[in-house]
Write an enzyme that holds these catalytic residues in place. Structure first.
Site, PDB file in Angstrom:
ATOM      1  CB  SER A  37      65.935  23.805   6.902  1.00 40.87           C
ATOM      2  OG  SER A  37      65.355  23.931   5.643  1.00 40.87           O
TER       3      SER A  37
ATOM      4  N   GLY B  97      58.089  24.088  -0.569  1.00 41.54           N
ATOM      5  CA  GLY B  97      57.247  23.102  -0.143  1.00 41.54           C
ATOM      6  C   GLY B  97      57.300  22.626   1.208  1.00 41.54           C
ATOM      7  N   GLY B  98      58.197  23.324   2.060  1.00 42.46           N
ATOM      8  CA  GLY B  98      58.059  22.526   3.567  1.00 42.46           C
ATOM      9  C   GLY B  98      58.877  21.239   3.316  1.00 42.46           C
TER      10      GLY B  98
ATOM     11  CB  THR C 241      62.483  29.926   3.346  1.00 44.58           C
ATOM     12  OG1 THR C 241      61.173  29.623   3.584  1.00 44.58           O
ATOM     13  CG2 THR C 241      63.278  29.613   4.496  1.00 44.58           C
TER      14      THR C 241
ATOM     15  CB  THR D 214      60.493  27.499   0.914  1.00 47.76           C
ATOM     16  OG1 THR D 214      60.351  27.572   2.179  1.00 47.76           O
ATOM     17  CG2 THR D 214      62.007  27.414   0.471  1.00 47.76           C
TER      18      THR D 214
ATOM     19  NE  ARG E 155      66.455  26.632   8.843  1.00 51.69           N
ATOM     20  CZ  ARG E 155      65.132  26.572   8.388  1.00 51.69           C
ATOM     21  NH1 ARG E 155      64.803  27.306   7.342  1.00 51.69           N
ATOM     22  NH2 ARG E 155      64.259  25.783   9.044  1.00 51.69           N
TER      23      ARG E 155
HETATM   24  N1  GLY Z   1      60.877  26.628   6.276  1.00 53.31           N
HETATM   25  C1  GLY Z   1      60.803  25.544   5.460  1.00 53.31           C
HETATM   26  C2  GLY Z   1      62.136  24.823   5.612  1.00 53.31           C
HETATM   27  O1  GLY Z   1      63.058  25.335   5.885  1.00 53.31           O
HETATM   28  O2  GLY Z   1      61.971  23.510   5.362  1.00 53.31           O
END
Ligand code: GLY
Length: 562
Positions: free
Chosen positions: A442, A463-464, A389, A371, A97
């Site tokens: 995330s 999909g967030g 992402t 993503t 990340r």
């Molecule tokens: N940017 C989307 C996530 O990491 O959940």
């Protein structure tokens, strides 16, 4: 490899490997399989398996290829998570990340004391220190078998010599043209002299090819040091961004223990914080295990209600407790994923009435649907579930001049500012406030499911925040309703995230009668377009056959296997 040799290789692969058929039949393969949002990238990954590489080798090659052929979310300028399970049973995960650079503070999104959305999501300050190259390299160094260079090289060739723009990519790039116009290097890379690419034209990305070549030759140093780092720092300095060469040099991916749960005799292996996905999926499964979903029937109002209430509860906990574990040291992971806690939450669910989400608790900032996910299984049944992402589609939309790669806008996944929780969608809870060196929370949920100690399923999605619920539903579809991989991917999806207190369902996913019955129970139901893009592989244990489910909600995806 020359362009001609590479293109004939891909052509041969397209003929020799299986492609998706109409209907809900999954693609079947025995030797190995790669499923991703780019057919070309899946073919690149499967070629690695075919030439003797393992699932990690294939995932690394696929991820680099996606950075070229799926610029919406495939990346080297972003970050993600990789969950790995060996055929023999050991499991681990890699956290790459993005991190907040030096100079980040919890109040950094305030301008004159007021929250500034554009600063948070659409500026050079919204860029986090990228993690993808470090994470892929760490996973490869520990578990890969093929030379690193061989895994990056196909992406170099695709960027250098170009690939044919599909209808889907042409539409997507054209829709983004105005955004790219804000940044000359982005416009140069993703348009033909300012005009949108047409389907069938060749998209070449020479600067990206040179950066990928440096990564192929030097490993992470080709990205985090030297010319690439210089170019990135220059772009930041010229535009008020924070990232410096020192931030890049200091970036380290992390190996993390996976989170584990069980569901009806299956083991669920998920990503630990800073992902909220592993905990979220397991919390919901623990709640749902107390109901006979199968007897209630697929798509029944009873099930839709119970699944919604599980989502509501898991998402409330997400906001309250979860952040980067390197900073938030009191995340009650064991409690949140325990059966006892699932039972406690279950007891708060009425079988006939919707609960109410309280606005004094938690709500979330805008989060992108973009993503991308890839699933890989090899001949030894080693499995990779990888989600990565740039945050928004094409991330910050900023291509680093001279380096040819898109930067993320992942800093937007940090909370808005201390105490800024409000009904309009801001959140200001402490665990996910920006701090130097912190990873933003995330929802990415790469997940692996096993049965009787053997691989059963690899799943994940973009999909967030909807990712967590999309992954949950693919698992329920396979375990509770016996769907094959393609049916599990095709089936309708829904999403509830505590606040706003609204159940979003895919249009045509469920019957009008069911939706009206849910409304009568007190749910606020709204219909939406496609939710997520799940890429699923199920191992049919009886026949030792891999079955791939590729999501038609997005164009260009592909499952490659033989
Ligand atoms: N940017 C989307 C996530 O990491 O959940």
């Amino acid at each position: 490899m020359t362009r001609r040799a590479f293109l004939s290789l891909i052509a041969a692969l397209l003929l020799s490997s299986l492609t998706l058929q109409a209907g809900s039949a999954p693609i079947r393969a025995r030797t190995g399989m790669v499923v991703s949002q780019s057919d070309i990238a899946s073919q690149v990954g499967f070629q690695v398996i075919k030439s003797g590489g393992n699932a990690i080798d294939a995932a690394v090659a696929t991820a680099f290829a996606l950075a070229v052929t799926h610029p919406t979310a495939g990346n080297i300028g972003g970050g993600g998570f990789l969950v790995y399970r060996e055929g023999t049973g050991a499991a681990t995960s890699y956290d790459f990340r993005e991190k907040a650079p030096a100079g980040a503070t919890p109040e950094m999104w305030l301008k004159d004391g007021k929250y500034d959305f554009d600063l948070h999501h659409n500026s050079h300050r919204s860029v986090g220190v990228p993690g993808t190259v470090a994470g892929l390299h760490m996973a490869w160094k520990e578990k890969g078998t093929k030379p690193w260079k061989d895994l990056v090289q196909p992406a170099v060739v695709l960027a250098r010599d170009g690939f044919e723009v599909s209808h889907g990519l042409a539409r997507s790039l054209s829709g983004m043209l105005d955004e790219f116009k804000r940044y000359p290097a982005s416009l140069a890379q993703f348009s033909r002299n300012g005009q949108p690419y047409q389907a069938g034209e060749l998209l070449k990305q020479p600067d990206l090819a040179r950066t990928l070549q440096r990564i192929a030759d030097q490993g992470p140093a080709g990205f985090y040091e030297g010319e690439t780092a210089d170019l990135l720092e220059k772009e930041m300095k010229a535009n008020g961004g924070l990232i410096t060469r020192a931030d890049l040099k200091a970036y380290q991916a992390r190996k993390r223990d996976v989170v584990r749960g069980t569901y009806r005799g299956h083991e669920i292996i998920g990503m630990a914080p800073p992902s909220s996905g592993g905990i979220g999926v397991i919390t919901m499964l623990n709640i749902l295990e107390g109901y006979d979903l199968k007897a209630n029937g697929y798509g029944s109002v009873k099930n839709l209600h119970l699944i919604t209430e599980s989502m509501r509860r898991a998402f409330a906990d997400r906001a309250q407790y979860i952040g980067d574990p390197d900073f938030v040291t009191n995340i009650p992971v064991d409690r949140l994923i325990s059966k006892e806690y699932g039972e406690t939450l279950r007891k708060t669910i009425s079988p006939t009435k919707a609960s109410k989400s309280s606005p004094t608790t938690f709500t979330w900032p805008t989060e992108s649907q973009e993503t991308t996910h890839l699933s890989v299984v090899d001949a030894q049944r080693n499995a990779v579930s990888l989600t990565y992402t740039l945050e928004y589609g094409y991330g910050s939309r900023i291509v680093v001049p001279g380096a040819g790669f898109l930067l993320n806008n992942e800093m937007g996944d940090f909370n808005a500012g201390p105490g800024l929780t409000n009904e309009q969608g801001l959140v200001g809870t402490p665990p996910n406030l920006a701090q130097v060196g912190k990873r933003m929370l995330s929802s990415m949920s790469p997940t692996i499911v096993t049965k009787d100690g053997k691989l059963l399923m690899v799943t994940g999605s973009p999909g967030g925040r909807t990712i967590i619920n999309t992954v949950l539903m693919t698992i329920l579809n396979v375990i509770d309703f016996g769907m094959n991989a393609q049916e599990a991917v095709d089936a309708g999806r829904m999403h509830h995230q505590w606040l706003p207190d609204r159940l979003s369902v895919e249009r045509f996913g469920f019957s009008a009668d069911s939706l009206n019955a849910l409304r009568a129970m007190g749910h606020t139901v709204s219909e939406a377009g496609g939710q997520g893009v799940a890429e699923v592989i199920v191992l049919n244990q009886k026949d030792d056959m891999l079955e791939g489910g590729m999501d038609r909600r997005a164009p260009d995806g592909g499952a490659a296997g033989k």
